[in-house]
Design a protein around this motif. Structure first.
Motif, PDB file in Angstrom:
ATOM      1  N   ASN A 133       0.826  -1.210   0.000  1.00 55.68           N
ATOM      2  CA  ASN A 133       0.000   0.000   0.000  1.00 55.68           C
ATOM      3  C   ASN A 133       0.861   1.261   0.000  1.00 55.68           C
ATOM      4  N   ARG A 134       1.972   1.245   0.709  1.00 53.65           N
ATOM      5  CA  ARG A 134       2.880   2.401   0.679  1.00 53.65           C
ATOM      6  C   ARG A 134       3.462   2.588  -0.718  1.00 53.65           C
ATOM      7  N   MET A 135       3.785   1.468  -1.361  1.00 51.94           N
ATOM      8  CA  MET A 135       4.367   1.550  -2.705  1.00 51.94           C
ATOM      9  C   MET A 135       3.368   2.110  -3.705  1.00 51.94           C
ATOM     10  N   VAL A 136       2.137   1.597  -3.707  1.00 50.83           N
ATOM     11  CA  VAL A 136       1.151   2.060  -4.696  1.00 50.83           C
ATOM     12  C   VAL A 136       0.776   3.520  -4.462  1.00 50.83           C
ATOM     13  N   LYS A 137       0.864   3.973  -3.223  1.00 56.59           N
ATOM     14  CA  LYS A 137       0.603   5.387  -2.931  1.00 56.59           C
ATOM     15  C   LYS A 137       1.611   6.273  -3.665  1.00 56.59           C
ATOM     16  N   GLU A 138       2.839   5.785  -3.782  1.00 56.64           N
ATOM     17  CA  GLU A 138       3.901   6.536  -4.465  1.00 56.64           C
ATOM     18  C   GLU A 138       3.898   6.352  -5.975  1.00 56.64           C
ATOM     19  N   THR A 139       3.523   5.158  -6.444  1.00 60.10           N
ATOM     20  CA  THR A 139       3.649   4.866  -7.875  1.00 60.10           C
ATOM     21  C   THR A 139       2.358   5.046  -8.662  1.00 60.10           C
ATOM     22  N   GLY A 140       1.218   4.987  -7.980  1.00 60.42           N
ATOM     23  CA  GLY A 140      -0.060   5.054  -8.686  1.00 60.42           C
ATOM     24  C   GLY A 140      -0.468   3.726  -9.299  1.00 60.42           C
ATOM     25  N   GLN A 141       0.333   2.695  -9.085  1.00 61.11           N
ATOM     26  CA  GLN A 141       0.010   1.377  -9.614  1.00 61.11           C
ATOM     27  C   GLN A 141      -1.057   0.712  -8.746  1.00 61.11           C
ATOM     28  N   LYS A 142      -1.576  -0.395  -9.221  1.00 65.22           N
ATOM     29  CA  LYS A 142      -2.528  -1.184  -8.443  1.00 65.22           C
ATOM     30  C   LYS A 142      -1.768  -2.259  -7.692  1.00 65.22           C
ATOM     31  N   LEU A 143      -2.419  -2.834  -6.681  1.00 64.85           N
ATOM     32  CA  LEU A 143      -1.857  -3.938  -5.920  1.00 64.85           C
ATOM     33  C   LEU A 143      -2.615  -5.197  -6.317  1.00 64.85           C
ATOM     34  N   ARG A 144      -1.878  -6.236  -6.645  1.00 63.87           N
ATOM     35  CA  ARG A 144      -2.472  -7.502  -7.083  1.00 63.87           C
ATOM     36  C   ARG A 144      -1.907  -8.624  -6.225  1.00 63.87           C
ATOM     37  N   HIS A 145      -2.787  -9.363  -5.557  1.00 67.30           N
ATOM     38  CA  HIS A 145      -2.360 -10.445  -4.687  1.00 67.30           C
ATOM     39  C   HIS A 145      -2.416 -11.773  -5.428  1.00 67.30           C
ATOM     40  N   LEU A 146      -1.289 -12.465  -5.474  1.00 67.31           N
ATOM     41  CA  LEU A 146      -1.193 -13.769  -6.123  1.00 67.31           C
ATOM     42  C   LEU A 146      -1.277 -14.858  -5.067  1.00 67.31           C
ATOM     43  N   PHE A 147      -1.790 -16.003  -5.472  1.00 68.41           N
ATOM     44  CA  PHE A 147      -1.906 -17.144  -4.584  1.00 68.41           C
ATOM     45  C   PHE A 147      -1.266 -18.348  -5.243  1.00 68.41           C
ATOM     46  N   VAL A 148      -0.496 -19.100  -4.476  1.00 68.02           N
ATOM     47  CA  VAL A 148       0.323 -20.161  -5.016  1.00 68.02           C
ATOM     48  C   VAL A 148      -0.480 -21.299  -5.613  1.00 68.02           C
ATOM     49  N   GLU A 149      -1.520 -21.754  -4.961  1.00 68.59           N
ATOM     50  CA  GLU A 149      -2.156 -22.981  -5.414  1.00 68.59           C
ATOM     51  C   GLU A 149      -2.613 -22.991  -6.862  1.00 68.59           C
ATOM     52  N   ALA A 150      -3.177 -21.898  -7.347  1.00 61.23           N
ATOM     53  CA  ALA A 150      -3.631 -21.885  -8.724  1.00 61.23           C
ATOM     54  C   ALA A 150      -3.035 -20.735  -9.525  1.00 61.23           C
ATOM     55  N   GLY A 151      -2.238 -19.916  -8.888  1.00 56.09           N
ATOM     56  CA  GLY A 151      -1.683 -18.763  -9.584  1.00 56.09           C
ATOM     57  C   GLY A 151      -2.720 -17.692  -9.812  1.00 56.09           C
ATOM     58  N   ALA A 152      -3.866 -17.802  -9.136  1.00 54.98           N
ATOM     59  CA  ALA A 152      -4.950 -16.861  -9.336  1.00 54.98           C
ATOM     60  C   ALA A 152      -4.704 -15.575  -8.540  1.00 54.98           C
ATOM     61  N   ALA A 153      -5.224 -14.497  -9.022  1.00 54.33           N
ATOM     62  CA  ALA A 153      -5.158 -13.229  -8.306  1.00 54.33           C
ATOM     63  C   ALA A 153      -6.545 -12.903  -7.778  1.00 54.33           C
ATOM     64  N   HIS A 154      -6.607 -12.445  -6.546  1.00 50.72           N
ATOM     65  CA  HIS A 154      -7.868 -12.086  -5.937  1.00 50.72           C
ATOM     66  C   HIS A 154      -7.797 -10.650  -5.429  1.00 50.72           C
ATOM     67  N   PRO A 155      -8.781  -9.823  -5.723  1.00 49.31           N
ATOM     68  CA  PRO A 155      -8.765  -8.455  -5.185  1.00 49.31           C
ATOM     69  C   PRO A 155      -9.104  -8.470  -3.702  1.00 49.31           C
ATOM     70  N   TYR A 156      -8.466  -7.625  -2.946  1.00 49.56           N
ATOM     71  CA  TYR A 156      -8.762  -7.452  -1.518  1.00 49.56           C
ATOM     72  C   TYR A 156      -9.124  -6.014  -1.273  1.00 49.56           C
TER      73      TYR A 156
END
Length: 156
Positions: A133-156
Motif C-alpha cells: 500500500n505504501r508503494m502504490v501510494k507513491e507509484t499510482g500502480q494497483k496492488l495484485r495479490h497472487l496465490f500459489v495454489e492456482a496462480g490466481a489473483a484475488h482483489p482485496y
C-alpha cells in the motif's frame, strides 16, 4: 511504460513449482523478498535456494531486509496481537533502513513487474499489504495479490 500492478505473494502451503508458476502467469520479472530473515523450513524457500530456482525460471531476486518485520513484531503476530504487530511495524517503516529499501522497491516497481514475497498466504494478515500500500501510494500502480495454489489473483 510502467508495469500495471505491484504483485504480492505468500508461499505458505505451496510448492516451489506452484510458486514459480503463479509468478510466471502474472508476468513477474523480479521477486522482492521482504522477509527480515529469508530462511524457511519449507524446502526451496530459503534465500539462496529460492534465488537459484527463480533464476532458472528467468525471474530475478532481491532481498530487501529493511522491509521485513522486526522480531518484536513477528512475536506479536505469532501471539495474535495484531494491534502491537501493526504499531511495531508501522514504527519500523519510519526507520532509515526501511525507508531506504522502500525507496529501492518503489524504483524497481516503476521499472519492471515486481512481486513482494513473504510466508503468510493471506495478504490481509501480512506486512506485505502495508508495504504494498505504501508503494502504490507513491507509484499510482494497483496492488495484485497472487496465490500459489492456482496462480490466481484475488482483489482485496
Amino acid at each position: 511504460m510502467r508495469p500495471k500492478a505491484i504483485c504480492t505473494i505468500g508461499y505458505e502451503g505451496g510448492t516451489v513449482d506452484a510458486f514459480i508458476s503463479a509468478l510466471k502467469d502474472a508476468g513477474v520479472e523480479l521477486v522482492l523478498d521482504i522477509r527480515a530473515a529469508p530462511v524457511s523450513r519449507k524446502k526451496g524457500f530459503s534465500k539462496n535456494q529460492l534465488a537459484a530456482h527463480l533464476s532458472e525460471a528467468g525471474i530475478g531476486y532481491r532481498h530487501l531486509r529493511g522491509l521485513g518485520t522486526p522480531k518484536r513484531g513477528r512475536d506479536a503476530a505469532r501471539a495474535g496481537d495484531v494491534e502491537s504487530f501493526e504499531r511495531i511495524f508501522l514504527a519500523h517503516m519510519d526507520e532509515p533502513e526501511a525507508l531506504l529499501d522502500l525507496g529501492e522497491a518503489i524504483a524497481l516497481a516503476k521499472a519492471e513487474p515486481v512481486c513482494l514475497l513473504c510466508l503468510e498466504r493471506d495478504p490481509g494478515h501480512c506486512h506485505r499489504l502495508i508495504v504494498g500500500n505504501r508503494m502504490v501510494k507513491e507509484t499510482g500502480q494497483k496492488l495484485r495479490h497472487l496465490f500459489v495454489e492456482a496462480g490466481a489473483a484475488h482483489p482485496y
